[in-house]
Design an enzyme around this catalytic site. Structure first.
Site, PDB file in Angstrom:
ATOM      1  N   ASP A   1      -7.952  -4.631  -0.594  1.00 24.37           N
ATOM      2  CA  ASP A   1      -8.498  -4.550   0.767  1.00 24.37           C
ATOM      3  C   ASP A   1      -9.881  -3.904   0.808  1.00 24.37           C
ATOM      4  O   ASP A   1     -10.631  -4.096   1.764  1.00 24.37           O
ATOM      5  CB  ASP A   1      -7.552  -3.779   1.695  1.00 24.37           C
ATOM      6  CG  ASP A   1      -6.364  -4.625   2.154  1.00 24.37           C
ATOM      7  OD1 ASP A   1      -6.322  -5.830   1.835  1.00 24.37           O
ATOM      8  OD2 ASP A   1      -5.484  -4.063   2.834  1.00 24.37           O
TER       9      ASP A   1
ATOM     10  N   ARG B   1       5.844  -6.600  11.857  1.00 28.55           N
ATOM     11  CA  ARG B   1       4.991  -5.552  11.276  1.00 28.55           C
ATOM     12  C   ARG B   1       3.515  -5.843  11.531  1.00 28.55           C
ATOM     13  O   ARG B   1       2.757  -4.948  11.859  1.00 28.55           O
ATOM     14  CB  ARG B   1       5.241  -5.425   9.774  1.00 28.55           C
ATOM     15  CG  ARG B   1       6.561  -4.789   9.412  1.00 28.55           C
ATOM     16  CD  ARG B   1       6.679  -4.666   7.908  1.00 28.55           C
ATOM     17  NE  ARG B   1       7.980  -4.179   7.501  1.00 28.55           N
ATOM     18  CZ  ARG B   1       8.311  -3.947   6.226  1.00 28.55           C
ATOM     19  NH1 ARG B   1       7.431  -4.154   5.253  1.00 28.55           N
ATOM     20  NH2 ARG B   1       9.514  -3.515   5.919  1.00 28.55           N
TER      21      ARG B   1
ATOM     22  N   THR C   1       0.829  -1.206   0.000  1.00 30.49           N
ATOM     23  CA  THR C   1       0.000   0.000   0.000  1.00 30.49           C
ATOM     24  C   THR C   1       0.861   1.252   0.000  1.00 30.49           C
ATOM     25  O   THR C   1       0.561   2.224  -0.706  1.00 30.49           O
ATOM     26  CB  THR C   1      -0.954  -0.014   1.215  1.00 30.49           C
ATOM     27  OG1 THR C   1      -1.740  -1.207   1.145  1.00 30.49           O
ATOM     28  CG2 THR C   1      -1.867   1.199   1.223  1.00 30.49           C
TER      29      THR C   1
END
Length: 193
Positions: free
Chosen positions: A26, A125, A7
């Site tokens: 998404d 992450r 992204t």
């Protein structure tokens, strides 16, 4: 791959490339109540059946029919690169974790970039992100990572060339490399038209 930097790179590319827009996978998740569970009780978000892929394809097809109109619908303006050039090139950036696993979509791509990071960085992450609903204990190791490996194996055997990107490299370095590659492709398309 989850949390690989897709992204971030897609958004940076859109800022750099005139007449571009993003369709992000998404945005096409089904309602949580429609997402199936596996035998361990984990919601299966990392399968195509958890996504409205036909809706995503409809939007991609809409862009393909009339990219200028699609840009306007997204609130983006068309940018003339060279006022005397009639053959403006429009760029659609399709971003997502299963975009290469959906054959009708995968067949449309001119360029394919695959962000990858090692297991430890991916897990770290992911643990820093807030998801709704939140990941249950053991979800990354029991579902997310195994599904990533399964989905990656599927695309490696079934699809064409990828440019693999090291998601641990600085964002600016990744952006520069992809922009250079895409700018060459855009120039080739302009000359072809």
């Amino acid at each position: 791959m989850t949390n690989g930097g897709k992204t971030t790179l897609a958004s940076s590319l859109q800022e750099q490339i005139p007449n571009s827009c993003i369709i992000a996978q998404d945005s096409y998740f089904k309602d949580d109540s429609e997402v199936p569970m596996d035998s361990n009780g984990f919601k299966q978000y990392d399968i195509l059946e958890a996504l409205h892929m036909q809706m995503m394809m409809r939007d991609v097809d809409s862009w393909r029919r009339d990219p200028e109109s699609f840009l306007r619908q997204q609130g983006l303006e068309t940018q003339l690169i060279e006022p005397s050039v009639d053959n403006q090139v429009f760029v659609l950036i399709v971003e997502g974790f299963l975009i290469f696993n959906y054959r009708p979509l995968d067949e449309l791509f001119d360029k394919k970039y695959f962000m990858e990071i090692p297991y430890d960085a991916c897990k770290r992450r992911r643990s820093l992100r807030v998801y709704t609903p939140p990941d249950p204990p053991g979800y990354f190791d029991g579902y997310v990572w195994p599904m990533y490996l399964k989905n990656r194996e599927e695309i490696e055997s079934d699809t064409s060339e990828f440019v693999f990107l090291d998601g641990l490299k600085p964002k600016e370095e990744l952006l520069a490399a992809v922009c250079k590659d895409l700018c060459q492709e855009i120039q080739r398309l302009r000359e072809k038209n």
